[in-house]
Structure formats: structure tokens, C-alpha cells
Enzyme design. Structure first.
Site: not given
Ligand SMILES: Cc1cc2nc3c(=O)[nH]c(=O)nc-3n(C[C@H](O)[C@H](O)[C@H](O)COP(=O)(O)OP(=O)(O)OC[C@H]3O[C@@H](n4cnc5c(N)ncnc54)[C@H](O)[C@@H]3O)c2cc1C
Ligand code: SF4
Length: 480
Positions: A102, A255, A290
Site C-alpha cells: 500500500c 522493515e 496511507h
Molecule cells: C512498522 C512500521 C512501518 C513503517 N513503514 C513505513 C514506510 O513504509 N515508509 C515510511 O516512509 N515510513 C514508515 N514508517 C515510519 C512512520 O511513518 C514513523 O514511524 C512515524 O512518522 C514516526 O516517526 P519516528 O518513528 O521517527 O518517531 P519520532 O518522530 O521519533 O516520534 C516519537 C515521538 O516524538 C514526537 N515528536 C517527534 N518529533 C517531534 C517534534 N518536532 N515536536 C514534538 N514532538 C515530536 C512524536 O509525536 C512521537 O510522540 C513505519 C513505521 C513503523 C513503526
Molecule cells: S501496515 Fe501499511 S503497508 Fe502494511 S498492509 Fe497496512 S497499510 Fe499496507
């Protein structure tokens, strides 16, 4: 369209640089830890080739008119959006895990909108380039990795102020025939099962960050791309051979951290280049799509509810009123999630590019529910399952002549229920709520497509408070 077998063969031809457990993998496709994740993506090819799922899984390309897999489609109407949600639930239920495809579909749709909008404002030609690329993806029935999330370093600083400038993917060199990019993308779902990787910025940007406002596509085995596979809880159970201790015997997800070590991108694959004023729009469009995609969690929820009901029946407690009530509660939560992903699709709208977008407010409300309900569903499933789910001995102990007889005797519940079946269903609940599938069902529900706060910001931005105030004031006679 590819068959699942052709999909598997196409992956074998890729020359990916993949590391796991500190070593380079020579064969990714047959690796026992990664293979279930490939099988989960292969399911998207398998169902698309079955007549009974044709309507949900396939459609016609708006570019060529040819039959294509829905995962490569650009939504042309509300019906397309609704079918996308139904497809997510169907595959979640069929695999019981993340089927990974997706993110790429959502990236393609977001880019179809934003490349058009950039061209309108800046007189560029991204849309034409993008549509040519899209046709290539559709013709080959590719799986695309949607790469948005940068490592982000110190979260309080914008990209250009990071002590290490590579914490966000950026352009390091401009050449006559393309650009050179450096950086990394974290948590990339299905990365090594993908033919293509499509990169987008991860946050809104200002002019100082313009080198980071870049979007492009690369073949997943382009020179300079390195994949480092992420660990999942209980992943090494898959190395134990033929065991039911893995819970889900067939499917899984993965991942990876994807490193771009000075990778060349030809111009025809660049879809945003320093137009920093469109970074936030691309992030928001992708995120909304998404967030809708979490229809997958409803399908996985179906599996968890089915497993919980089965565990209750095996234990002889299915008629107890509190168990029945807990199953009702699980269904209520799961169907509420389904309402959200159907609603944001049904309330979608046409963008200037012609692509249909989901309703942003409802997609964000849906995802906010996703950050909570699977946790509550898991709590209820663990309540119903009982403690054996986490204290049950290894499959080998069941097979052993010394211990098997004791386990068979003391883990038996009632006539007609083989102890092994009880063990299998408990292992599946363990897998979904604590094991490898919990990566997708729980933590990914929390952070995927943005952490909970990201949705709250979007809810506060998109909700019409003035209209609500007007309605309240009118009813109690306030005139201002
Ligand atoms: C299993 C899994 C699959 C994923 N798959 C994809 C993928 O296929 N492609 C993709 O692009 N991404 C993917 N992601 C990434 C996902 O979008 C991010 O995990 C998410 O955007 C959070 O970013 P982070 O993990 O860096 O956490 P962080 O940004 O470190 O967040 C941790 C905490 O800090 C807070 N925080 C962060 N920055 C700030 C700020 N500036 N000010 C205040 N609070 C803040 C957040 O709100 C949260 O509570 C995946 C994540 C997971 C866990
Ligand atoms: S977690 Fe994201 S990539 Fe995986 S099945 Fe669900 S929508 Fe699709």
C-alpha cells in the site's frame, strides 16, 4: 499482470545489497526470516489473478485502458477509493499481517496530484514525467516502496540545521543528466520485496531546506542503495524450522533502514526538485491516503477476533456472558475502524489533477482510532486467551517422548479439542499481539503514517469550528 510465481522470480533477478544479523544476504527471497514477507506481497498478485476477487483487486489503467492490479492504480472516482479500503481488509484477513504494497500505491496517488500542482504553479513538467513512470510501473505490475520517513536526527531542528546534514535525504550534486542524492529512509515497509523505491520529503520545508525538498524514483537495486533489515520480536523462531511456534505459518512483514550512499537519479525519475513550497502538500496527501490504508488493520482484527473466539471455545468459556460481551466489544471496535476507512473514501473528492483524494479530516480521525483500537483489541484477546499464551513450552517439548505426554495431559481442555489446535491458536494470538505481527498490528498502528500527534494537528486544522459555533449560537438565540 504478474502471477505470484512471476513476482517471486522477478525478485530473484534484483541485485539488492541487503544486510541482516551483520552479514550480507546472498539470497533474500529464500531467507527463512524474509520469505514469509515476500509471500504476503505475493498474495496481492495471487488474489488479483482469481476471478472472484477481480472486481476488488483489479481495474483499468486511466492511461492505457489496460487491466491492472489496483495497487498500481490512480483513483478515478469514489468507487475506486471504497474498493481500495475493501481490498485492504480482504488482504489483512488473508495474510494476518502487513502485505506491504500500500505504501507504494499511496505514494503514486499523492505524486499524481502534487506533480500536477507543482507544474501549475512553477511551469515545470513533472506531471508528464510522472505519468510516463506510472505507465512503466503499471505495465510491469511492480511493487513500489514508499519512502517518506527520514531518520530526522534532533527532532527540534529543521533539516538544514542538523549537526549531520544527511539526517534527511538531500541533493548533493546536480549533473547535466540528473542529480546525486544522499541520506537514508527509516522503517521502510517491504523494502526488499519491492522493484522500485519512491522517495518523498517527510516534513514541511522552508527555503533554507530546499535541497531536501526532493522526490524521485529508483530501481530498488540502483547502485549505492543499502538495506539493513530491522528486527522483529520473536523473528528467530522462523529459523527453528518447521514449527508452529511462529504463530502465523505462512505470512509476515519486514522493515528496513534504506541508505542512499550518493545515488544517481536521472532527471526523468525526478518528480520534485527544490520546490520546498510543495513538500508539506506531498506529505499531507500521502499521509491521508496511507491513513485510509489502515483498512488492513481491520482485516488483521478479523483474524484476531476469530482466534479469540476459537480460544474461548477450546477453553469451554464461549457461553460465559463476559466472554460474549468481550467478543462483541472486539467486533464493535473493529467495525468502527472499518467505518472510518469507508467513510473517508466515500467522502472523497476530485483534485485538479483528476485524481480522487480521501476526506482529510475523516482519514485522520480514522488513523487516530487505529492508534488505539488494535491495542484494546489485543488486550481483550489476551484476556480471553489466558496465560498459557505466554507460558506454553516449545513445540519440541510437545514432540519429545519425555515431556510430550505431560503437556498433552495437562494442556487438554475438553474432548474433541486436540491440544495441538489449542496450542496453534494461542501461538497465533501471541504472534499478533506480542510477536512478529505485532510490529504491524500494534506499533505500526501507532506510528505508521505519522505518530498520533500528527493526526491531532490535522484534525485541528481541518475541522470547521466556526460552523459548529454558529449552530450552537443560533439554537440558544445568540446574535453577534
Ligand atoms: C512498522 C512500521 C512501518 C513503517 N513503514 C513505513 C514506510 O513504509 N515508509 C515510511 O516512509 N515510513 C514508515 N514508517 C515510519 C512512520 O511513518 C514513523 O514511524 C512515524 O512518522 C514516526 O516517526 P519516528 O518513528 O521517527 O518517531 P519520532 O518522530 O521519533 O516520534 C516519537 C515521538 O516524538 C514526537 N515528536 C517527534 N518529533 C517531534 C517534534 N518536532 N515536536 C514534538 N514532538 C515530536 C512524536 O509525536 C512521537 O510522540 C513505519 C513505521 C513503523 C513503526
Ligand atoms: S501496515 Fe501499511 S503497508 Fe502494511 S498492509 Fe497496512 S497499510 Fe499496507
Amino acid at each position: 499482470m504478474m502471477t505470484p510465481e512471476e513476482y517471486e522470480e522477478s525478485l530473484r533477478k534484483l541485485d539488492l545489497v541487503v544486510y541482516m544479523f551483520g552479514k550480507r544476504l546472498e539470497n533474500v527471497v529464500d531467507n527463512p526470516i524474509l520469505r514469509p514477507s515476500m509471500k504476503a506481497v505475493a498474495k496481492t498478485y495471487e488474489l488479483a489473478n482469481l476471478p472472484e476477487y477481480e472486481d476488488i483487486m483489479t481495474t483499468r489503467s486511466h492511461i492505457t485502458g489496460k487491466k491492472i492490479n489496483r495497487f498500481t492504480h490512480i483513483h478515478q472516482n469514489i468507487e475506486d477509493l471504497v474498493k481500495k479500503s475493501k481490498m485492504g481488509r480482504l488482504l489483512g484477513r488473508a495474510t494476518g499481517c502487513c502485505f506491504q504494497r500500500c505504501v507504494g500505491m499511496d505514494t503514486l496517488n499523492a505524486l499524481s496530484i502534487v506533480t500536477y500542482d507543482i507544474d501549475k504553479k512553477h511551469g515545470t513538467e513533472y506531471s508528464k514525467r510522472f505519468l510516463k513512470y506510472l505507465e512503466y510501473v503499471q505495465e510491469n505490475d511492480f511493487t513500489c516502496d514508499g519512502a517518506m520517513t527520514d531518520p530526522k536526527g534532533d527532532r527540534s531542528l529543521p533539516p538544514h540545521k542538523q549537526p549531520d546534514p544527511d539526517q534527511y535525504v538531500h541533493v548533493v550534486e546536480e549533473k547535466e543528466n540528473g542529480i546525486v542524492v544522499r541520506g537514508a529512509k527509516a522503517h521502510q515497509t517491504g523494502a526488499v520485496n519491492s522493484h522500485e523505491i519512491i522517495v518523498m520529503p517527510t516534513i514541511a520545508m522552508r527555503e533554507e531546506d530546499k535541497d531536501y525538498a526532493v522526490s524521485f524514483a529508483l530501481p530498488s537495486d540502483a547502485e549505492g542503495i543499502i538495506y539493513i533489515i530491522g528486527r522483529q520480536s520473536c523473528d528467530t523462531r522462523k529459523l527453528e524450522g518447521d514449527t508452529i511456534d511462529t504463530g502465523n505459518l505462512l505470512y509476515g512483514g519486514h522493515e528496513a533502514l534504506v541508505v542512499f550512499d550518493d545515488v544517481f537519479v536521472p532527471w526523468e525519475r525526478v518528480f520534485m526538485y527544490k520546490e520546498y513550497d510543495f513538500a508539506s502538500s506531498l506529505v499531507e496527501k500521502f499521509a491521508s491516503y496511507h491513513r485510509q490504508s489502515y483498512a488492513c488493520k481491520v482485516g488483521v482484527g478479523d483474524v484476531l477476533i476469530g482466534a479469540s473466539q476459537t480460544a474461548a471455545e477450546y477453553n469451554g468459556v464461549e457461553k460465559a456472558s463476559h466472554i460474549k460481551d468481550k467478543i462483541v466489544e472486539m467486533n464493535h471496535l473493529n467495525e468502527t475502524l472499518y467505518c472510518g476507512c469507508i467513510a473517508c473514501a466515500s467522502e472523497g473528492h476530485k483534485e485538479p489533477s483528476g485524481t480522487y483524494s480521501v476526506n482529510t479530516l475523516l482519514a485522520n480521525v480514522h488513523k487516530q482510532n487505529v492508534t488505539r483500537f488494535p491495542y484494546e483489541l489485543s488486550r481483550l484477546a489476551q484476556d480471553i486467551a489466558g496465560g498459557l499464551m505466554v507460558t506454553m513450552p516449545n513445540n519440541q517439548d510437545f514432540k519429545s517422548p519425555e515431556t510430550g505426554k505431560w503437556l498433552e495431559k495437562y494442556y487438554k481442555t475438553k474432548p474433541g479439542v486436540p491440544t495441538e489446535n489449542r496450542m496453534r491458536i494461542l501461538r497465533l494470538i501471541e504472534n499478533l499481539t506480542l510477536g512478529t505481527a505485532a510490529v504491524g498490528y500494534l506499533t505500526e498502528s501507532m506510528h505508521g503514517a505519522g505518530s498520533p500527534q500528527a493526526q491531532r494537528i490535522m484534525i485541528s486544522r481541518t475541522v470547521n469550528l466556526e460552523e459548529k459555533k454558529r449552530a450552537a449560537k443560533k439554537l440558544c438565540g445568540i446574535e453577534e
